[in-house]
Each structure stands twice: as C-alpha cells, then as structure tokens.
Design an enzyme around this catalytic site. Structure first.
Site, PDB file in Angstrom:
ATOM      1  N   GLY A  12     -34.283  36.732  67.727  1.00  0.00           N
ATOM      2  CA  GLY A  12     -34.391  35.629  66.942  1.00  0.00           C
ATOM      3  C   GLY A  12     -32.678  35.116  66.734  1.00  0.00           C
ATOM      4  O   GLY A  12     -31.446  35.909  66.831  1.00  0.00           O
TER       5      GLY A  12
ATOM      6  N   GLN B 153     -27.257  28.832  63.017  1.00  0.00           N
ATOM      7  CA  GLN B 153     -26.370  30.340  63.313  1.00  0.00           C
ATOM      8  C   GLN B 153     -25.391  29.753  63.804  1.00  0.00           C
ATOM      9  O   GLN B 153     -24.177  31.150  64.324  1.00  0.00           O
ATOM     10  CB  GLN B 153     -26.998  30.875  63.208  1.00  0.00           C
TER      11      GLN B 153
ATOM     12  N   CYS C 234     -30.290  40.045  60.046  1.00  0.00           N
ATOM     13  CA  CYS C 234     -29.828  38.383  60.223  1.00  0.00           C
ATOM     14  C   CYS C 234     -28.396  38.391  60.278  1.00  0.00           C
ATOM     15  O   CYS C 234     -27.760  39.946  60.497  1.00  0.00           O
ATOM     16  CB  CYS C 234     -29.503  37.959  58.879  1.00  0.00           C
ATOM     17  N   LEU C 235     -28.049  37.964  61.944  1.00  0.00           N
ATOM     18  CA  LEU C 235     -27.263  38.817  62.417  1.00  0.00           C
ATOM     19  C   LEU C 235     -26.097  37.608  61.434  1.00  0.00           C
ATOM     20  O   LEU C 235     -24.352  38.073  62.336  1.00  0.00           O
ATOM     21  CB  LEU C 235     -27.622  37.156  63.663  1.00  0.00           C
TER      22      LEU C 235
ATOM     23  N   HIS D 259     -38.502  33.630  59.237  1.00  0.00           N
ATOM     24  CA  HIS D 259     -36.735  33.608  59.343  1.00  0.00           C
ATOM     25  C   HIS D 259     -36.110  32.875  59.793  1.00  0.00           C
ATOM     26  O   HIS D 259     -35.207  32.019  59.347  1.00  0.00           O
ATOM     27  CB  HIS D 259     -36.305  34.991  60.151  1.00  0.00           C
ATOM     28  N   GLU D 260     -35.965  32.494  60.868  1.00  0.00           N
ATOM     29  CA  GLU D 260     -35.759  30.922  61.798  1.00  0.00           C
ATOM     30  C   GLU D 260     -35.968  29.991  60.840  1.00  0.00           C
ATOM     31  O   GLU D 260     -35.153  29.265  61.087  1.00  0.00           O
ATOM     32  CB  GLU D 260     -36.032  31.481  63.428  1.00  0.00           C
TER      33      GLU D 260
HETATM   34  O1  GNR Z   1     -32.066  39.903  64.833  1.00  0.00           O
HETATM   35  C1  GNR Z   1     -32.813  40.204  63.916  1.00  0.00           C
HETATM   36  N1  GNR Z   1     -33.283  40.824  63.543  1.00  0.00           N
HETATM   37  C2  GNR Z   1     -34.465  40.824  63.112  1.00  0.00           C
HETATM   38  C3  GNR Z   1     -35.419  41.791  62.252  1.00  0.00           C
HETATM   39  C4  GNR Z   1     -36.102  41.418  61.548  1.00  0.00           C
HETATM   40  C5  GNR Z   1     -36.396  40.267  61.425  1.00  0.00           C
HETATM   41  C6  GNR Z   1     -36.012  39.011  61.246  1.00  0.00           C
HETATM   42  C7  GNR Z   1     -34.870  39.476  62.281  1.00  0.00           C
HETATM   43  S1  GNR Z   1     -34.167  38.254  63.233  1.00  0.00           S
HETATM   44  C8  GNR Z   1     -32.941  39.106  63.070  1.00  0.00           C
HETATM   45  C9  GNR Z   1     -31.412  37.968  63.925  1.00  0.00           C
HETATM   46  C10 GNR Z   1     -31.199  36.654  62.633  1.00  0.00           C
HETATM   47  O2  GNR Z   1     -30.286  36.617  62.314  1.00  0.00           O
HETATM   48  N2  GNR Z   1     -32.314  35.338  63.505  1.00  0.00           N
HETATM   49  O3  GNR Z   1     -31.776  34.391  62.725  1.00  0.00           O
HETATM   50 NI    NI Z   2     -31.244  35.813  61.008  1.00  0.00          NI
END
Ligand code: GNR
Ligand code: NI
Length: 171
Positions: free
Chosen positions: A46, A51, A93-94, A135-136
């Site tokens: 995602g 971001q 999270c990236l 999360h997003e």
């Molecule tokens: O790549 C991502 N993997 C992930 C794994 C478990 C729960 C949420 C995520 S989102 C993350 C990419 C990201 O930071 N999106 O905002």
């Molecule tokens: Ni994230």
C-alpha cells in the site's frame, strides 16, 4: 511516470492530513500513476499520498502475491464507515524501514471511496486487506504505526528506522 521519494519517520510531513480531492483531474491521474510506480518499486502492499509529501486524500493498495496478477485498488477521499471485531497483524510501513510490529486493528471494515475514474464504491474487507485499509487511512489522518504502540516500542521503532536508514546510506 516517476518513482517518488518515500518520506521516513520522523519527517513532519507524515503528520499532514490528506485533503479531499476536489476533482479527479489529469494531474490526479498523474499522481496516482507515480504512486503506483513508487509502491511497486519499493515494494509495498500500500501507499498513501502523504508518504510522498502530497497532502491529498488518496491511497493505493495491492495485496496480490508475487505469483498472482497485480490487483491495484485506488481509494480517493476514503471514509471508513464501519469497523467490526478485533485482530492483530504484524505490520510493516515504508516510512519505517526495518520495522515490523504487531498492531491491533478492527477485523473487518467497510470503506467508501472514489475509484480512479472518480466513481463512488463501497467495499467490505477483512484479513490483510482490512489491515491495509486501516493502515493507509491512518496515514491520511497523519497517524502512524508508532502511535499504536507503547513508549518502549516507540523508542525501539525510532531507533530501528535510524539504524536501517544509516546502513542503507553506507551500503
Ligand atoms: O508494504 C506494506 N506492508 C504492510 C504489511 C502489513 C500491514 C500494512 C502494510 S502497509 C505497508 C506499505 C505502507 O507503508 N503503506 O503505508
Ligand atoms: Ni505505511
């Protein structure tokens, strides 16, 4: 299309809220294409516009596995209208390179948004898709993974990001 720079914690721009998209214009399509390229290159499941420093209410999700065809979902001006149950998922999270942490979320969510064509849709999701949506959605509210953990894990997460970024720079 272009790969954009993903902001890392504690960049304060990650605290900006995604403002409503007024019209799904060609500029918005350009941004969505850049976000998709950036997400797939990372790779991530995602990516939220905040971001990459764009304070707009847009996120993308693709939870298809490596051996499956891509399944890009675009969410513009999303609203989570229903949350049910509880689950815990090990999230990454990236914006927090090197970090993975169990985060408690709703088990099932219903989200309303506009798709890439500006057409409204509603989606009920569970499992990883529900986790990713929450999360997003958090990112668009300026809320980060680190806000869901206690003070000890907060310090650990901040240090892990610093160390990971540091070793990437040296590599
Ligand atoms: O790549 C991502 N993997 C992930 C794994 C478990 C729960 C949420 C995520 S989102 C993350 C990419 C990201 O930071 N999106 O905002
Ligand atoms: Ni994230």
């Amino acid at each position: 299309m272009a790969i954009r720079t993903i902001l890392h914690y504690p960049d304060t721009r990650l605290r900006n809220k995604g403002l409503p998209v007024e019209a799904v214009s060609p500029a918005i399509h350009q941004l969505i294409d850049d976000m998709a390229e950036t997400m797939y290159a990372a790779p991530g499941v995602g990516l939220a516009a905040t971001q990459i420093g764009e304070a707009l209410s847009i996120f993308l999700i693709d939870i298809a596995g490596e051996d499956q065809p891509s399944d890009l979902r675009v969410f513009i001006n999303p609203e989570i209208v229903k949350r049910e149950g509880n689950q815990s998922w090990e999230e990454g999270c990236l914006s927090f390179p090197g970090v993975s942490e169990d985060i408690k979320r709703a088990e099932r969510v219903t989200v309303r948004a506009l798709d890439r064509d500006g057409k409204p849709f509603e989606l009920e999701a569970d499992g990883l898709l529900a986790v990713a949506i929450q999360h997003e959605y958090d990112h668009l509210m300026g809320v980060l993974m680190i806000d869901h953990v206690g003070p000890l894990k907060k310090r650990m997460m901040a240090r892990t990001v610093q160390k990971t970024i540091g070793s990437e720079r040296r590599a």
